[in-house]
Design a protein around this motif. Structure first.
Motif, PDB file in Angstrom:
ATOM      1  N   LEU A 122       0.805  -1.220   0.000  1.00  8.38           N
ATOM      2  CA  LEU A 122       0.000   0.000   0.000  1.00  8.38           C
ATOM      3  C   LEU A 122       0.840   1.272   0.000  1.00  8.38           C
ATOM      4  N   THR A 123       2.122   1.153   0.274  1.00 12.77           N
ATOM      5  CA  THR A 123       3.002   2.322   0.195  1.00 12.77           C
ATOM      6  C   THR A 123       3.823   2.330  -1.095  1.00 12.77           C
ATOM      7  N   LEU A 124       3.572   1.366  -1.966  1.00 16.73           N
ATOM      8  CA  LEU A 124       4.133   1.420  -3.322  1.00 16.73           C
ATOM      9  C   LEU A 124       3.231   2.345  -4.138  1.00 16.73           C
ATOM     10  N   PRO A 125       3.729   3.446  -4.646  1.00 11.40           N
ATOM     11  CA  PRO A 125       2.860   4.407  -5.344  1.00 11.40           C
ATOM     12  C   PRO A 125       1.986   3.782  -6.422  1.00 11.40           C
ATOM     13  N   GLU A 126       2.548   2.872  -7.217  1.00 13.63           N
ATOM     14  CA  GLU A 126       1.758   2.248  -8.281  1.00 13.63           C
ATOM     15  C   GLU A 126       0.584   1.462  -7.721  1.00 13.63           C
ATOM     16  N   PHE A 127       0.835   0.732  -6.651  1.00  9.58           N
ATOM     17  CA  PHE A 127      -0.209  -0.089  -6.064  1.00  9.58           C
ATOM     18  C   PHE A 127      -1.261   0.769  -5.366  1.00  9.58           C
ATOM     19  N   LEU A 128      -0.817   1.792  -4.658  1.00  7.86           N
ATOM     20  CA  LEU A 128      -1.754   2.674  -3.964  1.00  7.86           C
ATOM     21  C   LEU A 128      -2.668   3.375  -4.958  1.00  7.86           C
ATOM     22  N   ILE A 129      -2.118   3.799  -6.073  1.00  8.46           N
ATOM     23  CA  ILE A 129      -2.941   4.425  -7.113  1.00  8.46           C
ATOM     24  C   ILE A 129      -4.035   3.474  -7.565  1.00  8.46           C
ATOM     25  N   HIS A 130      -3.671   2.222  -7.820  1.00  8.13           N
ATOM     26  CA  HIS A 130      -4.626   1.277  -8.383  1.00  8.13           C
ATOM     27  C   HIS A 130      -5.530   0.631  -7.340  1.00  8.13           C
ATOM     28  N   ALA A 131      -5.405   1.070  -6.098  1.00  9.59           N
ATOM     29  CA  ALA A 131      -6.404   0.692  -5.103  1.00  9.59           C
ATOM     30  C   ALA A 131      -7.645   1.562  -5.264  1.00  9.59           C
ATOM     31  N   GLY A 132      -7.590   2.502  -6.196  1.00 13.77           N
ATOM     32  CA  GLY A 132      -8.735   3.364  -6.408  1.00 13.77           C
ATOM     33  C   GLY A 132      -8.802   3.910  -7.809  1.00 13.77           C
ATOM     34  N   HIS A 322       2.696   3.102 -17.467  1.00 15.43           N
ATOM     35  CA  HIS A 322       3.234   2.677 -16.165  1.00 15.43           C
ATOM     36  C   HIS A 322       2.402   1.607 -15.452  1.00 15.43           C
ATOM     37  N   PRO A 323       1.069   1.504 -15.648  1.00 19.74           N
ATOM     38  CA  PRO A 323       0.338   0.424 -14.960  1.00 19.74           C
ATOM     39  C   PRO A 323       0.770  -0.982 -15.350  1.00 19.74           C
ATOM     40  N   TYR A 324       1.586  -1.121 -16.415  1.00 13.48           N
ATOM     41  CA  TYR A 324       2.047  -2.446 -16.809  1.00 13.48           C
ATOM     42  C   TYR A 324       2.937  -3.090 -15.748  1.00 13.48           C
ATOM     43  N   ILE A 325       3.432  -2.300 -14.793  1.00 12.35           N
ATOM     44  CA  ILE A 325       4.257  -2.894 -13.734  1.00 12.35           C
ATOM     45  C   ILE A 325       3.419  -3.402 -12.563  1.00 12.35           C
ATOM     46  N   MET A 326       2.117  -3.219 -12.592  1.00  6.78           N
ATOM     47  CA  MET A 326       1.268  -3.646 -11.477  1.00  6.78           C
ATOM     48  C   MET A 326       1.448  -5.123 -11.075  1.00  6.78           C
ATOM     49  N   PRO A 327       1.557  -6.060 -12.027  1.00  4.08           N
ATOM     50  CA  PRO A 327       1.677  -7.467 -11.629  1.00  4.08           C
ATOM     51  C   PRO A 327       2.914  -7.814 -10.818  1.00  4.08           C
ATOM     52  N   VAL A 328       3.923  -6.922 -10.773  1.00  5.90           N
ATOM     53  CA  VAL A 328       5.146  -7.257 -10.039  1.00  5.90           C
ATOM     54  C   VAL A 328       5.206  -6.580  -8.675  1.00  5.90           C
TER      55      VAL A 328
END
Length: 465
Positions: A122-132, A322-328
């Motif tokens: 949840l503190t990874l910017p990419e992941f936090l963004i895609h939580a919403g 940049h969302p292409y890195i979400m799976p990692v």
């Protein structure tokens, strides 16, 4: 023990706080053009028309670019809870919570706080963004994680039997989330890992490939067949165009819904370094310090192959975002968790990781107080809601997806020539991009009165009508 309990409590409360922050932002931040508003509008139309087979980008216009899983999720949310920003984003928020709980056990196995990997996520910017964010990337990331973690669990001694079937459920969900890319992002790292550790026979003994393949087909195949039957040409466009042409040709002109996303070769690694800080930098240091042990530890090698494969695959593609890195994000969080006890300056890294979520709230609060949020948001929400008294709202040339969403599909497009022919009425108003205002004839602009504006557009009505 007291020190451990304090750490346990910190990560529990921190994860709760981060989820509250993300839920709050999901509630108050408007849907932005183009991507998020587009997927929300597609879901709104699906919920309204009850056409659950063919996603529509506008009434009667099929959307072939992505499978329907994300659209189904938002549309179901609309059906149960009504149509608004929060309900559009709710399914992705829930998927994030599921991932937090899914990976917590890997910390517990090392006598670490259960919510440590969730905090890192949840503190990874990419992941936090895609939580919403309403998009397909969170659903794909969840599907990839389900495949990979189910595969790992299946190969462990005394594994629960359901894990071997969840592998194929994950494949099916991935096919419905974003298509065959689910196989491209999971099978190569799994095959390489099996070869490295000589799991040649055990994977055939423990994994039910025949039954599993049937499970995957039962989950995904019916929709693909029904979609092609309802709108012939879908499979050719989606499989050939979206998967091959988009990957190899950043200037592909066959894209019906977007625009070329040309990036320098290798840009995916820059995205990873920027949108996963500060944890990716901490991980790079640990990998350097343990470089001679990486391939000797099955768990580390498994996570590292999972982490590296996606950016390696997209290194040769110019058409990416940049969302292409979400799976990692999940393997990154789990690798940090694995080395947590040996990481120095833990408190400093934690403080740095909280900068993005804390500043998000500060920026929103500042923007709201000073009306900057409304002025700089790339959305037509405020134009639509503040001018609901007008019977007809037109958008010059191409109407926006946010305009469609917030007007519930009633906003209309109008060309410059049509404006010249339109009889002035007090029930009309027009959203006109600033760059296009000069293209409108002086005859019309002399009759227009500016109601309000933002940095990109203005909304006008007729004077004295």
């Amino acid at each position: 023990m007291k020190k451990y309990l304090n750490k346990y409590s910190f990560f529990s409360y921190a994860v709760l706080g981060l989820l509250i922050i993300r839920a709050f932002l999901n509630w108050v931040v408007p849907l932005m053009d183009k991507t998020e508003a587009r997927y929300s509008e597609i879901a709104r139309i699906m919920a309204e028309t009850n056409n659950w087979i063919t996603p529509q980008i506008d009434y009667g216009v099929p959307f072939w670019a992505k499978p329907p899983l994300s659209t189904w999720l938002s549309a179901i949310s609309f059906k149960f809870f009504g149509v608004n920003e929060f309900t559009a984003r709710l399914p992705y928020f829930l998927l994030v919570i599921l991932l937090v709980f899914l990976i917590g056990k890997y910390a517990k196995r090392k006598q670490l706080p259960f919510f440590l990997p969730g905090f890192i996520l949840l503190t990874l910017p990419e992941f936090l963004i895609h939580a919403g964010v309403v998009s397909t990337d969170t659903a794909l990331a969840f599907s990839v994680a389900l495949v990979m973690l189910s595969f790992w669990e299946t190969l462990q001694d005394n594994a629960k039997s359901y894990w071997k079937y969840l592998i194929f459920v994950g494949f099916g969900l991935g096919l419905l989330a974003k298509g065959p890319i689910i196989f491209i992002l999971t099978l190569p790292p799994l095959v390489i890992w099996c070869v490295l550790f000589r799991y040649y026979t055990i994977i055939f003994k423990r994994i039910p490939w025949v039954i599993g393949s049937i499970i995957t087909m039962v989950v995904a195949l019916p929709w693909y067949l029904l979609a092609e039957k309802q709108t012939p040409g879908f499979i050719d466009y989606f499989i050939i165009g979206e998967h091959f042409m988009r990957f190899f040709d950043s200037s592909w002109t066959g894209d019906k819904y977007g625009f070329p996303k040309s990036q320098p070769l290798g840009m995916i690694w820059i995205f990873l370094l920027l949108f996963a800080l500060p944890w990716i930098q901490a991980l790079l240091l640990k990998l350097w310090q343990n470089s001679n042990k990486i391939l000797k530890n099955k768990w580390i090698a498994f996570l590292l192959l999972w982490l590296l494969w996606t950016p390696l695959f997209f290194t040769v593609s110019r058409s990416l975002i940049h969302p292409y890195i979400m799976p990692v994000m999940v393997p990154l969080a789990l690798l940090i968790t694995h080395w947590w006890k040996s990481i120095k300056h833990q408190k400093t890294i934690i403080r740095l990781s909280l900068i993005v979520p804390v500043f998000s709230v500060i920026i929103y609060a500042y923007g709201s107080i000073n009306n900057q949020l409304q002025f700089y948001s790339n959305t037509d929400k405020y134009f639509i809601e503040n001018n609901a008294q007008f019977d007809n709202i037109y958008h010059l040339e191409h109407k926006s997806y946010s305009g469609q969403f917030y007007s519930k599909g009633t906003i209309k497009s109008i060309s410059i020539s049509q404006m010249d022919e339109l009889e002035p009425k007090e029930s009309f108003c027009f959203i006109i991009p600033n760059r296009d205002f000069a293209k409108v004839s002086k005859k019309i602009t002399d009759q227009l009165l500016l109601i309000e504006s933002n940095y990109k557009k203005g909304i006008y009505t007729y004077k004295n009508k």
